[in-house]
Design a protein around this motif. Structure first.
Motif, PDB file in Angstrom:
ATOM      1  N   SER A  72     -10.812  -3.312  15.282  1.00 50.19           N
ATOM      2  CA  SER A  72     -10.771  -4.500  16.101  1.00 50.19           C
ATOM      3  C   SER A  72     -10.311  -5.809  15.406  1.00 50.19           C
ATOM      4  N   GLY A  73     -10.461  -5.639  13.941  1.00 47.72           N
ATOM      5  CA  GLY A  73      -9.937  -7.025  13.336  1.00 47.72           C
ATOM      6  C   GLY A  73      -8.561  -6.717  13.077  1.00 47.72           C
ATOM      7  N   ALA A  74      -8.096  -5.506  13.246  1.00 52.80           N
ATOM      8  CA  ALA A  74      -6.485  -5.247  12.864  1.00 52.80           C
ATOM      9  C   ALA A  74      -5.764  -5.796  14.103  1.00 52.80           C
ATOM     10  N   SER A  95       4.997 -15.664   9.569  1.00 53.02           N
ATOM     11  CA  SER A  95       4.038 -14.671  10.088  1.00 53.02           C
ATOM     12  C   SER A  95       4.136 -13.486   9.895  1.00 53.02           C
ATOM     13  N   ARG A  96       5.233 -12.910   9.747  1.00 50.67           N
ATOM     14  CA  ARG A  96       5.197 -11.373   9.282  1.00 50.67           C
ATOM     15  C   ARG A  96       4.644 -10.877   7.917  1.00 50.67           C
ATOM     16  N   LYS A  97       4.894 -12.191   6.819  1.00 49.04           N
ATOM     17  CA  LYS A  97       4.620 -11.959   5.421  1.00 49.04           C
ATOM     18  C   LYS A  97       3.073 -12.253   5.376  1.00 49.04           C
ATOM     19  N   LEU A 102      -2.263 -10.142   4.506  1.00 48.25           N
ATOM     20  CA  LEU A 102      -3.598 -10.281   4.960  1.00 48.25           C
ATOM     21  C   LEU A 102      -4.245  -8.782   5.386  1.00 48.25           C
ATOM     22  N   SER A 103      -3.241  -8.147   6.206  1.00 44.31           N
ATOM     23  CA  SER A 103      -3.587  -6.670   6.774  1.00 44.31           C
ATOM     24  C   SER A 103      -4.185  -5.816   5.652  1.00 44.31           C
ATOM     25  N   GLY A 104      -3.308  -5.314   4.541  1.00 47.13           N
ATOM     26  CA  GLY A 104      -3.709  -4.491   3.568  1.00 47.13           C
ATOM     27  C   GLY A 104      -5.061  -5.010   2.610  1.00 47.13           C
ATOM     28  N   LEU A 106      -7.414  -7.230   3.522  1.00 44.75           N
ATOM     29  CA  LEU A 106      -8.596  -7.272   4.373  1.00 44.75           C
ATOM     30  C   LEU A 106      -9.149  -5.930   4.630  1.00 44.75           C
ATOM     31  N   PHE A 107      -8.180  -5.170   4.730  1.00 42.29           N
ATOM     32  CA  PHE A 107      -8.732  -3.500   4.769  1.00 42.29           C
ATOM     33  C   PHE A 107      -9.252  -3.105   3.652  1.00 42.29           C
ATOM     34  N   LEU A 108      -8.613  -3.457   2.374  1.00 47.14           N
ATOM     35  CA  LEU A 108      -9.142  -3.038   1.137  1.00 47.14           C
ATOM     36  C   LEU A 108     -10.531  -3.675   0.719  1.00 47.14           C
ATOM     37  N   LEU A 126      -8.858   6.009   9.261  1.00 51.76           N
ATOM     38  CA  LEU A 126      -8.668   6.161  10.689  1.00 51.76           C
ATOM     39  C   LEU A 126      -8.026   4.709  11.034  1.00 51.76           C
ATOM     40  N   VAL A 127      -8.457   3.636  10.411  1.00 51.48           N
ATOM     41  CA  VAL A 127      -7.961   2.450  10.708  1.00 51.48           C
ATOM     42  C   VAL A 127      -6.431   2.324  10.601  1.00 51.48           C
ATOM     43  N   PRO A 128      -5.802   2.575   9.396  1.00 46.33           N
ATOM     44  CA  PRO A 128      -4.262   2.697   9.159  1.00 46.33           C
ATOM     45  C   PRO A 128      -3.749   3.815  10.214  1.00 46.33           C
ATOM     46  N   ILE A 130      -4.653   4.762  12.872  1.00 49.27           N
ATOM     47  CA  ILE A 130      -4.428   4.336  14.459  1.00 49.27           C
ATOM     48  C   ILE A 130      -3.287   3.501  14.807  1.00 49.27           C
ATOM     49  N   ASN A 131      -3.051   2.534  13.591  1.00 53.67           N
ATOM     50  CA  ASN A 131      -2.272   1.484  13.504  1.00 53.67           C
ATOM     51  C   ASN A 131      -0.769   2.120  13.353  1.00 53.67           C
ATOM     52  N   CYS A 132      -0.801   3.528  12.618  1.00 52.42           N
ATOM     53  CA  CYS A 132       0.503   4.197  12.197  1.00 52.42           C
ATOM     54  C   CYS A 132       0.850   4.754  13.838  1.00 52.42           C
ATOM     55  N   ARG A 134       0.285   3.605  16.553  1.00 56.64           N
ATOM     56  CA  ARG A 134       0.803   2.342  17.538  1.00 56.64           C
ATOM     57  C   ARG A 134       2.221   1.926  17.146  1.00 56.64           C
ATOM     58  N   LEU A 135       2.247   1.986  15.969  1.00 53.83           N
ATOM     59  CA  LEU A 135       3.765   1.813  15.283  1.00 53.83           C
ATOM     60  C   LEU A 135       4.635   2.494  15.819  1.00 53.83           C
ATOM     61  N   VAL A 136       4.245   3.731  15.735  1.00 55.41           N
ATOM     62  CA  VAL A 136       5.270   4.838  15.965  1.00 55.41           C
ATOM     63  C   VAL A 136       5.553   4.744  17.719  1.00 55.41           C
ATOM     64  N   LYS A 163      10.018   1.125   9.987  1.00 53.30           N
ATOM     65  CA  LYS A 163      10.432   1.303   8.532  1.00 53.30           C
ATOM     66  C   LYS A 163       9.424   0.470   7.787  1.00 53.30           C
ATOM     67  N   GLY A 164       9.540  -0.559   7.388  1.00 57.89           N
ATOM     68  CA  GLY A 164       8.436  -1.302   6.348  1.00 57.89           C
ATOM     69  C   GLY A 164       7.120  -1.368   7.251  1.00 57.89           C
ATOM     70  N   PRO A 165       6.747  -1.678   8.200  1.00 56.61           N
ATOM     71  CA  PRO A 165       5.449  -1.653   8.762  1.00 56.61           C
ATOM     72  C   PRO A 165       4.834  -0.078   8.572  1.00 56.61           C
ATOM     73  N   TYR A 167       5.693   2.457   6.620  1.00 58.54           N
ATOM     74  CA  TYR A 167       5.571   2.745   5.246  1.00 58.54           C
ATOM     75  C   TYR A 167       4.390   2.060   4.941  1.00 58.54           C
ATOM     76  N   TYR A 168       4.194   0.913   5.273  1.00 60.49           N
ATOM     77  CA  TYR A 168       2.924   0.084   4.717  1.00 60.49           C
ATOM     78  C   TYR A 168       1.568   0.723   5.169  1.00 60.49           C
ATOM     79  N   VAL A 169       1.528   1.181   6.395  1.00 61.21           N
ATOM     80  CA  VAL A 169       0.439   1.857   6.585  1.00 61.21           C
ATOM     81  C   VAL A 169      -0.014   3.118   6.195  1.00 61.21           C
ATOM     82  N   ASP A 279      10.553  -1.872  -0.089  1.00 59.19           N
ATOM     83  CA  ASP A 279       9.647  -2.457  -1.170  1.00 59.19           C
ATOM     84  C   ASP A 279       8.304  -1.821  -0.856  1.00 59.19           C
ATOM     85  N   ASN A 280       7.968  -1.374   0.607  1.00 57.52           N
ATOM     86  CA  ASN A 280       6.930  -0.973   0.758  1.00 57.52           C
ATOM     87  C   ASN A 280       6.662   0.394   0.172  1.00 57.52           C
ATOM     88  N   ILE A 281       7.345   0.996  -0.364  1.00 52.76           N
ATOM     89  CA  ILE A 281       7.335   2.461  -0.870  1.00 52.76           C
ATOM     90  C   ILE A 281       7.570   2.299  -2.391  1.00 52.76           C
TER      91      ILE A 281
HETATM   92  C1  LIG Z   1       4.412  -6.804   8.564  1.00 51.15           C
HETATM   93  C2  LIG Z   1       3.656  -5.531   7.805  1.00 51.15           C
HETATM   94  C3  LIG Z   1       4.393  -4.755   6.989  1.00 51.15           C
HETATM   95  C4  LIG Z   1       6.021  -4.832   6.724  1.00 51.15           C
HETATM   96  O1  LIG Z   1       6.126  -5.283   5.393  1.00 51.15           O
HETATM   97  C5  LIG Z   1       2.366  -5.146   7.924  1.00 51.15           C
HETATM   98  C6  LIG Z   1       1.860  -4.539   9.218  1.00 51.15           C
HETATM   99  C7  LIG Z   1       0.490  -4.329   9.751  1.00 51.15           C
HETATM  100  C8  LIG Z   1       0.064  -3.141  10.650  1.00 51.15           C
HETATM  101  C9  LIG Z   1       1.007  -3.591  11.976  1.00 51.15           C
HETATM  102  C10 LIG Z   1      -1.384  -3.424  10.885  1.00 51.15           C
HETATM  103  C11 LIG Z   1      -2.274  -3.020   9.666  1.00 51.15           C
HETATM  104  C12 LIG Z   1      -3.634  -3.186   9.996  1.00 51.15           C
HETATM  105  C13 LIG Z   1      -4.632  -2.548   8.945  1.00 51.15           C
HETATM  106  C14 LIG Z   1      -4.616  -1.066   8.595  1.00 51.15           C
HETATM  107  C15 LIG Z   1      -5.954  -2.785   8.999  1.00 51.15           C
HETATM  108  C16 LIG Z   1      -6.230  -4.447   8.846  1.00 51.15           C
HETATM  109  C17 LIG Z   1      -7.830  -4.651   9.135  1.00 51.15           C
HETATM  110  C18 LIG Z   1      -8.211  -6.079   8.789  1.00 51.15           C
HETATM  111  C19 LIG Z   1      -9.950  -6.380   8.833  1.00 51.15           C
HETATM  112  C20 LIG Z   1      -7.354  -7.046   9.376  1.00 51.15           C
END
Ligand SMILES: C/C(=C\CO)CCC[C@H](C)CCC[C@H](C)CCCC(C)C
Ligand SMILES: Nc1ccn([C@@H]2O[C@H](COP(=O)(O)OP(=O)(O)OP(=O)(O)O)[C@@H](O)[C@H]2O)c(=O)n1
Length: 297
Positions: A72-74, A95-97, A102-104, A106-108, A126-128, A130-132, A134-136, A163-165, A167-169, A279-281
């Motif tokens: 839900s936080g994601a 916004s993207r940065k 914050l995403s990673g 706050l997840f950590l 499961l959190v990343p 599910i977002n993986c 979603r991204l696909v 791509k970047g997002p 690899y990130y998740v 860079d996310n790799i």
């Molecule tokens: C813009 C991003 C990468 C490109 O360099 C980040 C993409 C983020 C994902 C769409 C969402 C990832 C959410 C996390 C797995 C969980 C966050 C939980 C936290 C409590 C907000």
């Protein structure tokens, strides 16, 4: 009362450490090489010695609730930044940065709310995951989510999500499952990918007039910001896990090594490889390999 695994880096292991609990963990997590065992010793609280049905079911309920909360936080985080971008309060790149940073992190930071069971890391992953998915789905345009696309892509193209997002998740999933709360390697790697690499872009775009001699696309301001912020976030995350009782640090031994990992990751990020390796790799991979080398695991 120690919550979760206790990793003693350099300090003497706490009295609660017993050979049976250490044996248990050795069957579940990789242990540091003999060279580093004097600095890193993993132990575990009593719950693991004789897991009962009650302990098991309580852990599943706790982990399921924690997963729902973090998922839900994601969604909330992406929605908040989508809203800020739509209302032109912040521009899309910033916004993207900020979502990247914050995403990673706050997840950590959410890992301690999961239980001390051996399955907790899989619930957290499961959190990343599910977002993986979603991204696909949205990256292949099987469904549309303009808010997601606008808040995490450079140019607003759905295929950028793959791509970047993505690899990130995938890195978040890997660190949660392989390193979890048992090792400083995952914490430092995510701090460098999310905090360090994220701030490099923000500071580099604004103050990056002095370019790096071997890479005119990147600047000394961006790289210096990455080194400092990545180092501080890494130490901050290690301190956070120390306060929660997961790790006990020999701080001088640790800080020297965190600084070295941050330097190597910053150097790798500064190389003119953006076109070939994301860079996310490269940043998390360089951080993990260096951290494993200097921390032993
Ligand atoms: C813009 C991003 C990468 C490109 O360099 C980040 C993409 C983020 C994902 C769409 C969402 C990832 C959410 C996390 C797995 C969980 C966050 C939980 C936290 C409590 C907000
Ligand atoms: N060490 C760095 C890193 C980034 N930048 C600035 O930030 C911009 C984007 O950096 P980059 O790491 O290439 O980010 P992207 O890969 O474009 O974005 P993302 O990581 O989200 O894919 C660069 O063009 C540069 O202006 C910089 O000056 N110095």
């Amino acid at each position: 009362m120690a919550y979760g695994a206790i990793i003693s880096l350099g300090a003497q292991p706490p009295a609660a450490v017993t050979s049976s609990s250490t044996k248990f963990l050795r069957s579940h997590v990789a242990t540091p090489s003999p060279t580093f065992r004097k600095h890193i010793l993993i132990s575990t609280p009593r719950e693991f010695r004789r897991p009962s049905a009650t302990v098991f079911s309580d852990a599943v309920v706790q982990d399921a609730g924690a997963t729902a909360l973090v998922v839900s936080g994601a969604y909330a985080l992406v929605s908040i930044f989508d809203n800020l971008t739509r209302r032109s309060i912040i521009e899309q790149n910033l916004s993207r940065k900020l979502v990247h940073i914050l995403s990673g992190l706050l997840f950590l930071a959410s890992w301690p709310i999961f239980s001390t069971s051996t399955g907790a890391r899989y619930f957290a992953s499961l959190v990343p995951s599910i977002n993986c998915l979603r991204l696909v789905i949205h990256g292949l345009s099987l469904a549309s989510d303009e808010g997601l696309v606008k808040s995490v892509t450079r140019e607003g193209k759905p295929e950028e999500l793959l791509k970047g997002p993505l690899y990130y998740v995938l890195v978040l999933i890997f660190c949660a499952i392989v390193f979890w709360r048992e090792s400083p390697v995952g914490m430092i790697s995510l701090a460098m990918m999310c905090g360090g690499d994220g701030i490099a872009d923000i500071m580099g775009r604004r103050f990056g007039s002095l370019k790096i001699p071997y890479n005119q696309q990147k600047s000394l301001a961006g790289s210096l910001s990455m080194f400092l912020f990545g180092f501080l976030v890494s130490v901050g995350m290690l301190y956070y896990y120390t306060v929660l009782g997961f790790i006990q640090l020999d701080w001088m031994w640790t800080i020297e090594r965190v600084a070295f990992v941050s330097f190597v990751a910053t150097f790798v990020e500064s190389l003119p490889t953006t076109g070939s390796v994301d860079d996310n790799i490269s940043v998390p991979l360089a951080s993990m390999l260096t951290a494993i080398l200097v921390f032993g695991y």
